[in-house]
Design an enzyme around this catalytic site. Structure first.
Site, PDB file in Angstrom:
ATOM      1  N   ASP A   8       4.648  10.057  11.675  1.00 33.75           N
ATOM      2  CA  ASP A   8       3.783   9.960  10.494  1.00 33.75           C
ATOM      3  C   ASP A   8       3.759  11.327   9.809  1.00 33.75           C
ATOM      4  O   ASP A   8       3.306  12.312  10.400  1.00 33.75           O
ATOM      5  CB  ASP A   8       2.373   9.539  10.914  1.00 33.75           C
ATOM      6  CG  ASP A   8       1.507   9.157   9.726  1.00 33.75           C
ATOM      7  OD1 ASP A   8       2.035   9.033   8.613  1.00 33.75           O
ATOM      8  OD2 ASP A   8       0.289   8.989   9.930  1.00 33.75           O
ATOM      9  N   GLU A 104       6.145   6.952   7.100  1.00 37.21           N
ATOM     10  CA  GLU A 104       5.953   6.676   8.521  1.00 37.21           C
ATOM     11  C   GLU A 104       6.917   5.595   9.001  1.00 37.21           C
ATOM     12  O   GLU A 104       7.368   4.752   8.233  1.00 37.21           O
ATOM     13  CB  GLU A 104       4.509   6.266   8.821  1.00 37.21           C
ATOM     14  CG  GLU A 104       4.061   4.980   8.185  1.00 37.21           C
ATOM     15  CD  GLU A 104       2.681   4.546   8.650  1.00 37.21           C
ATOM     16  OE1 GLU A 104       2.371   4.681   9.864  1.00 37.21           O
ATOM     17  OE2 GLU A 104       1.904   4.074   7.813  1.00 37.21           O
TER      18      GLU A 104
END
Length: 359
Positions: A8, A104
């Site tokens: 992420d 992500e």
């Protein structure tokens, strides 16, 4: 047991802007629309978050919380270009990459032999490469299953990582708040709290039948997650389930006639996007979304196998009946897509457009 990594990026859009414009570094900035045009925050720097600024917040509210906030218009072409660089790094380690958005993704590195097959070392290496290539930091979660990897990636942000080994799963989920489980939003979290369910341990002790009666299919999911179970595999080609467009209005509107003035442009844009990116997919429903001036929203949907202007008008009329006198600040239209045609794949990041982010 699999070896799953969730990567992420840290405040991605804002980080790209601070990288490209050094004068913004260390300041409270947010990527989003202008406050005088009912803009919405897409993401913001950690300096801005200290004041309570967060994604999906109106730019006007964000400026009230943080008067020195610097609003930056988005550059989606740049964000997509950098995202492709990051994906190239992922694929150096595994072909099992499941993008969730531009910033992500899940990676299955079970069969990766780099760094002696250590998922922890692989995650570190990926983060180092991302920084070397893009100048941006990323956080990572490592676990045997997807939902725990995603939770773990948020535990040492920014620019950190957290590892949950197979023998740590039982203890980790025991005290895990249900609100941390992906898919458990504010409404569901409150419903669970109302019946005394706050942690995964609470769910473990709760009668399964009652939970399923109260939450249906999602009750089954909660039972599994509370026990540290997630059998989902990494899907390299995630299939788009819908296509939609929405617009935040410059001023609140209140009447059906005012809504009808906005609807044609939205339907035209929706039709173009369906033709451009999902023309081989069968439509199975139409959806209208309204967000009111108290930021609560409602959706109305109906089964349909083609885009029908009349259907959208009818759904809009039904949705407006729920306004209870509140002004409308956002209108959206979308279509649900049936199962994908054999051999076809879709990139979920194609759903992210300037229109969606209200830049």
């Amino acid at each position: 047991m699999r070896k799953i990594i969730h990567i992420d990026m840290d405040c991605y859009y804002a980080a790209v802007e601070m990288r490209d414009f050094p004068e913004l570094r260390g300041k409270a900035i947010a990527v989003g629309g202008r406050s005088d045009r009912r803009g919405v925050i897409s993401t913001c720097s950690y300096e801005a978050r200290k004041f309570g600024v967060k994604s999906a917040m109106s730019s006007y509210h964000a400026l009230q919380l943080c008067p020195q906030l610097i609003l930056v218009p988005g550059r989606m072409d740049v964000y997509k270009s950098v995202s492709m660089q990051i994906r190239e790094i992922f694929h150096r380690y595994t072909d099992l990459v499941e993008p969730l958005s531009l910033d992500e993704a899940y990676l299955d590195v079970t069969d990766c032999t780099e760094h002696k097959g250590s998922a922890t070392l692989i995650a570190n290496a990926i983060r180092d490469e991302i920084f070397a290539v893009t100048g941006l930091t990323a956080s990572a979660g490592v676990a045997p299953i997807k939902f725990l990897a995603k939770i773990a990636s948020d535990l040492n942000k920014p620019n950190g990582q957290y590892v949950i080994t197979p023998n740590q799963i039982t203890d980790f989920v025991k005290d895990l708040p249900l609100s941390k489980i992906p898919g458990v939003g504010k409404v569901t979290s409150q419903k669970l709290a109302d019946i005394g369910l706050v942690t995964c341990f609470d769910v473990q002790q709760y009668p399964r039948v009652k939970l399923i009666e109260a939450f249906g299919k999602f009750g089954h999911v909660l039972i599994e997650r509370a026990q540290g179970i997630d059998t989902r595999q990494i899907s390299p080609h995630r299939v788009r389930k819908s296509v939609g467009v929405e617009t935040t209005l410059a001023k609140d509107i209140f009447t059906l006639e005012q809504c009808h003035q906005v609807l044609p442009q939205l339907i035209q844009e929706l039709s173009a996007r369906v033709h451009r990116s999902a023309k081989d997919r069968q439509i199975h429903k139409q959806v209208v979304k309204l967000k009111f001036n108290d930021f609560k929203q409602t959706t109305i949907e109906h089964r349909s196998d083609a885009i029908s202007v009349n259907m959208f008008h009818e759904l809009l009329k039904q949705a407006l009946q729920r306004s209870q006198g509140r002004g409308i600040r956002l209108i959206g239209v979308s279509v649900g897509l049936a199962n994908i045609v054999q051999g076809q794949s879709s990139d979920p990041t194609d759903n992210l457009t300037q229109l969606d982010l209200q830049f």
